[in-house]
Design a protein around this motif. Structure first.
Motif, mmCIF file in Angstrom:
data_model
loop_
_atom_site.group_PDB
_atom_site.id
_atom_site.type_symbol
_atom_site.label_atom_id
_atom_site.label_comp_id
_atom_site.label_asym_id
_atom_site.label_seq_id
_atom_site.Cartn_x
_atom_site.Cartn_y
_atom_site.Cartn_z
ATOM 1 N N VAL A 256 0.821 -1.203 0.000
ATOM 2 C CA VAL A 256 0.000 0.000 0.000
ATOM 3 C C VAL A 256 0.860 1.260 0.000
ATOM 4 O O VAL A 256 2.038 1.250 0.360
ATOM 5 C CB VAL A 256 -0.940 0.027 1.222
ATOM 6 N N PHE A 257 0.246 2.345 -0.391
ATOM 7 C CA PHE A 257 0.873 3.661 -0.414
ATOM 8 C C PHE A 257 0.807 4.290 0.972
ATOM 9 O O PHE A 257 -0.208 4.213 1.664
ATOM 10 C CB PHE A 257 0.133 4.547 -1.419
ATOM 11 N N ARG A 258 1.904 4.937 1.377
ATOM 12 C CA ARG A 258 1.937 5.682 2.631
ATOM 13 C C ARG A 258 2.171 7.155 2.295
ATOM 14 O O ARG A 258 3.011 7.459 1.465
ATOM 15 C CB ARG A 258 3.046 5.157 3.541
ATOM 16 N N PRO A 259 1.435 8.059 2.915
ATOM 17 C CA PRO A 259 1.547 9.485 2.563
ATOM 18 C C PRO A 259 2.981 9.985 2.644
ATOM 19 O O PRO A 259 3.707 9.702 3.604
ATOM 20 C CB PRO A 259 0.658 10.174 3.601
ATOM 21 N N PHE A 260 3.388 10.732 1.624
ATOM 22 C CA PHE A 260 4.735 11.304 1.598
ATOM 23 C C PHE A 260 4.888 12.393 2.648
ATOM 24 O O PHE A 260 3.948 13.134 2.945
ATOM 25 C CB PHE A 260 5.014 11.928 0.232
ATOM 26 N N MET A 261 6.092 12.512 3.177
ATOM 27 C CA MET A 261 6.434 13.665 3.988
ATOM 28 C C MET A 261 6.831 14.788 3.040
ATOM 29 O O MET A 261 7.634 14.597 2.123
ATOM 30 C CB MET A 261 7.592 13.352 4.940
ATOM 31 N N LEU A 262 6.253 15.971 3.246
ATOM 32 C CA LEU A 262 6.466 17.096 2.354
ATOM 33 C C LEU A 262 7.177 18.228 3.083
ATOM 34 O O LEU A 262 7.317 18.206 4.304
ATOM 35 C CB LEU A 262 5.122 17.582 1.794
ATOM 36 N N HIS B 26 7.542 -3.136 -1.478
ATOM 37 C CA HIS B 26 7.579 -4.571 -1.807
ATOM 38 C C HIS B 26 7.040 -5.349 -0.608
ATOM 39 O O HIS B 26 7.575 -5.261 0.505
ATOM 40 C CB HIS B 26 8.996 -5.036 -2.130
ATOM 41 N N VAL B 27 5.959 -6.083 -0.842
ATOM 42 C CA VAL B 27 5.326 -6.901 0.199
ATOM 43 C C VAL B 27 4.806 -8.175 -0.448
ATOM 44 O O VAL B 27 4.193 -8.131 -1.521
ATOM 45 C CB VAL B 27 4.151 -6.156 0.874
ATOM 46 N N ALA B 28 5.050 -9.297 0.193
ATOM 47 C CA ALA B 28 4.492 -10.583 -0.237
ATOM 48 C C ALA B 28 4.716 -10.848 -1.725
ATOM 49 O O ALA B 28 3.814 -11.296 -2.442
ATOM 50 C CB ALA B 28 3.005 -10.643 0.090
ATOM 51 N N GLY B 29 5.917 -10.561 -2.208
ATOM 52 C CA GLY B 29 6.254 -10.846 -3.599
ATOM 53 C C GLY B 29 5.752 -9.830 -4.598
ATOM 54 O O GLY B 29 5.946 -9.995 -5.805
ATOM 55 N N GLN B 30 5.091 -8.778 -4.152
ATOM 56 C CA GLN B 30 4.573 -7.752 -5.056
ATOM 57 C C GLN B 30 5.351 -6.450 -4.864
ATOM 58 O O GLN B 30 5.644 -6.061 -3.741
ATOM 59 C CB GLN B 30 3.101 -7.461 -4.772
ATOM 60 N N THR B 31 5.642 -5.775 -5.989
ATOM 61 C CA THR B 31 6.293 -4.472 -5.932
ATOM 62 C C THR B 31 5.440 -3.444 -6.658
ATOM 63 O O THR B 31 4.945 -3.700 -7.752
ATOM 64 C CB THR B 31 7.683 -4.506 -6.587
ATOM 65 N N ARG B 32 5.271 -2.285 -6.022
ATOM 66 C CA ARG B 32 4.549 -1.189 -6.662
ATOM 67 C C ARG B 32 5.323 0.106 -6.495
ATOM 68 O O ARG B 32 5.975 0.326 -5.476
ATOM 69 C CB ARG B 32 3.148 -1.022 -6.066
ATOM 70 N N LEU B 33 5.212 0.944 -7.526
ATOM 71 C CA LEU B 33 5.754 2.296 -7.483
ATOM 72 C C LEU B 33 4.582 3.262 -7.426
ATOM 73 O O LEU B 33 3.644 3.161 -8.229
ATOM 74 C CB LEU B 33 6.592 2.613 -8.724
ATOM 75 N N TYR B 34 4.636 4.195 -6.479
ATOM 76 C CA TYR B 34 3.583 5.191 -6.340
ATOM 77 C C TYR B 34 4.159 6.580 -6.550
ATOM 78 O O TYR B 34 5.263 6.896 -6.098
ATOM 79 C CB TYR B 34 2.954 5.127 -4.948
ATOM 80 N N SER B 35 3.390 7.428 -7.231
ATOM 81 C CA SER B 35 3.771 8.827 -7.387
ATOM 82 C C SER B 35 3.434 9.590 -6.122
ATOM 83 O O SER B 35 2.819 9.067 -5.192
ATOM 84 C CB SER B 35 3.032 9.444 -8.577
ATOM 85 N N ARG B 36 3.802 10.855 -6.115
ATOM 86 C CA ARG B 36 3.542 11.691 -4.942
ATOM 87 C C ARG B 36 2.056 11.765 -4.613
ATOM 88 O O ARG B 36 1.677 11.896 -3.458
ATOM 89 C CB ARG B 36 4.106 13.087 -5.208
ATOM 90 N N THR B 37 1.192 11.692 -5.628
ATOM 91 C CA THR B 37 -0.250 11.759 -5.402
ATOM 92 C C THR B 37 -0.854 10.390 -5.102
ATOM 93 O O THR B 37 -2.067 10.272 -4.953
ATOM 94 C CB THR B 37 -0.955 12.359 -6.627
ATOM 95 N N GLY B 38 -0.014 9.354 -5.024
ATOM 96 C CA GLY B 38 -0.516 8.027 -4.727
ATOM 97 C C GLY B 38 -0.923 7.226 -5.945
ATOM 98 O O GLY B 38 -1.460 6.120 -5.814
ATOM 99 N N ASP B 39 -0.677 7.748 -7.150
ATOM 100 C CA ASP B 39 -1.007 6.998 -8.368
ATOM 101 C C ASP B 39 -0.009 5.859 -8.553
ATOM 102 O O ASP B 39 1.197 6.022 -8.333
ATOM 103 C CB ASP B 39 -0.957 7.923 -9.593
ATOM 104 N N ASP B 40 -0.511 4.722 -8.983
ATOM 105 C CA ASP B 40 0.334 3.567 -9.243
ATOM 106 C C ASP B 40 0.997 3.737 -10.609
ATOM 107 O O ASP B 40 0.335 3.715 -11.642
ATOM 108 C CB ASP B 40 -0.524 2.298 -9.220
ATOM 109 N N VAL B 41 2.324 3.930 -10.631
ATOM 110 C CA VAL B 41 3.063 4.146 -11.875
ATOM 111 C C VAL B 41 3.976 2.959 -12.191
ATOM 112 O O VAL B 41 4.904 3.077 -12.985
ATOM 113 C CB VAL B 41 3.878 5.463 -11.821
ATOM 114 N N THR B 42 3.681 1.812 -11.598
ATOM 115 C CA THR B 42 4.515 0.628 -11.800
ATOM 116 C C THR B 42 4.608 0.258 -13.268
ATOM 117 O O THR B 42 5.683 -0.107 -13.766
ATOM 118 C CB THR B 42 3.951 -0.556 -10.993
#
Length: 524
Positions: free
Chosen positions: A200-206, A235-251
């Motif tokens: 999951v995405f966690r809010p960025f520190m700004l 990366h959790v449980a074999g899955q990797t995701r990339l999130y942008s600053r707004t939380g969009d999945d850019v994987t």
């Protein structure tokens, strides 16, 4: 759709943040599942109806009304959805009078191909009144533009059900619309979703802008602020995701980076592109743009623009959440974590070695690397907290570059600026005396300056090209920009990064505006 249309209409005409929060919260409490889930997806930008595009909507309306009337109306109104909603004619053949629900709209549109979508969308528009058509078109295109951010919508959800917004944000991006688990948790009919098995995405520190303040480097660490896009890799449980600053999945746009990250945890960094296939230095943002927004990335694109991430911070190491630790402790954990990663895809943003703030000022002033945007100042004892917290992190962007350019074209803006010519294309001179476009800007001016420029456009128009007005090449604008890069897409051969209008140069003749060669000398 009627209740959702009324919500959008109210939000557009409501200014205050608290009033908007209450409107959304009241709607969520009064609306059943799954309609409210799809509404939240629309408000947060998570609803993607691939079969409906703006070109389709324009084609439908131009089949039903005079195309010239539509284009003139669109030019005046400044919003396609609003224009179509008002112009859409009553159907010749009576249609089903039963009101549409959001769920019906989504169920019917999200699985349609682009060839099937026109007939279905037209039928829905026939069944709707003007307010519902506006809401339907906004929702279908995914561009609400009603002054509601994704964060505000999530805050309203949390307020409605008495939840902590950070807890909501924590699991949001691991769930799919219409979020049945989320609403079950909110209403007490289900357990709270967890992050144990979902990346999951966690809010960025700004950071706040530094303004004119000075800080003590005994309390703050200084790092370079790199000019890419901020990403979080999980990366959790074999899955990797990339999130942008707004939380969009850019994987999907960066599968090479995702494939290289296999350590359980979550890190924060800057996504960049290498200057060349063999080197390790970061290229300019212009190179990164070749990769942004692509759902499919070709092998050639992967080879020509290899992506990597320069890491700033670590949020989770294994199953240990590190966000409550001080920056100095997290930095030590990050330095121990990075050697476990692929060195071709990940490195660490180095701390700047400066004796004091005065020395740091000199280092910052002397840096014109194409990939450096400025300096970050991080309080050494700061935890990693979502959002902006006063006194913890500061961004100190480098001073902008400027150039004197000549206004060439103008176009009406959108929203409250739809009645004004507020988007300006400007150019610089070649050595042969030809004026070529070098950029476009619409920000940086006051309302009074906007009216002044709008009046100039109306009184000095020399040509009309649809919504675009060509003007006399007599007005000079001082343009501020962060950096400038070589561009093969523009005839001038250059492209500005974040151009904005610094001032109107009524004192300067157009012939004395800058040359393109001057801009080329600023390329780093």
């Amino acid at each position: 759709m009627h209740a959702f249309a009324a919500l959008l209409d109210s939000l557009i005409y409501t200014r205050g943040r608290n009033a908007k929060l209450k409107l959304i919260a009241d709607y969520l409490l009064a609306t059943p599942d799954p309609d409210r889930g799809w509404a939240m997806a629309a408000l947060t930008g998570d609803l993607d109806l691939k079969g409906v595009k703006p070109a389709l909507i324009r084609a439908l309306i131009e089949e039903r009304v005079d195309p010239v009337l539509f284009r003139m109306s669109r030019d005046y109104v400044g919003d396609t959805a609003e224009t179509v909603a008002l112009l859409w004619p009553a159907p010749v053949v009576p249609v089903d009078p039963e009101p549409l629900s959001i769920t019906q709209v989504v169920d019917r549109l999200r699985h349609l191909s682009r060839t099937e979508a026109p007939a279905m969308l037209a039928t829905m528009l026939d069944r709707s009144d003007a307010e519902e058509r506006f809401a339907l078109l906004k929702m279908a295109t995914g561009a609400l533009r009603i002054g509601v951010s994704a964060r505000l919508a999530k805050t309203a959800f949390a307020d409605a059900f008495g939840l902590d917004v950070e807890a909501v944000e924590e699991v949001w991006h691991g769930l799919s619309a219409p979020y049945p688990e989320l609403f079950a948790w909110a209403t007490g009919t289900g357990a709270q979703p967890t992050v144990a098995d979902v990346p999951v995405f966690r809010p960025f520190m700004l950071a706040h802008g530094l303004e004119d303040a000075r800080v003590d480097l005994a309390d703050y660490a200084a790092e370079w602020k790199w000019d890419g896009i901020r990403v979080q890799i999980v990366h959790v449980a074999g899955q990797t995701r990339l999130y942008s600053r707004t939380g969009d999945d850019v994987t999907g746009s960066f599968p090479d980076v995702a494939a290289a990250f296999a350590e359980t945890g979550a890190v924060d960094g800057e996504l960049l592109v290498k200057g060349d296939a063999q080197g390790g230095e970061a290229a300019s943002f212009n190179a990164l743009q070749q990769r942004l927004g692509r759902k499919m990335v070709s092998a050639k694109m992967l080879a020509d623009y290899p992506a990597f991430v320069r890491l700033y911070d670590i949020l989770v190491d294994g199953d240990e959440d590190l966000r409550a630790l001080k920056w100095t402790e997290r930095r030590a954990r990050l330095e121990a974590f990075v050697p476990r990663l692929d060195p071709d895809r990940f490195d660490i943003s180095q701390v700047i070695d400066a004796a004091d703030f005065t020395a740091l000022e000199g280092i910052r002033a002397g840096s014109r690397d194409a990939a450096i945007e400025g300096v970050m100042l991080k309080r050494r004892d700061s935890p990693y907290t979502g959002g902006r917290r006063a006194g913890l992190w500061y961004k100190w962007k480098r001073d902008p570059l400027t150039a004197d350019c000549v206004m060439m074209y103008a176009q009406r803006g959108s929203g409250r600026r739809s009645s004004y010519y507020s988007d300006y294309t400007f150019g610089c001179w070649t050595e042969e005396g030809e004026l070529l476009p070098v950029g476009k800007a619409y920000s940086g001016i006051t309302d009074e300056e906007l009216r002044q420029l709008d009046k100039f456009v109306r009184n000095h128009t020399t040509g009309r090209f649809g919504p675009v007005r060509e003007v006399e090449k007599t007005l000079v604008l001082e343009i501020a920009f962060d950096s400038i890069h070589t561009s093969t897409r523009h005839k001038s051969g250059v492209a500005m990064r974040f151009p904005r209008i610094a001032r109107i140069r009524l004192d300067k003749p157009a012939a004395e505006a800058d040359r393109i060669a001057t801009l080329q000398n600023l390329i780093t």
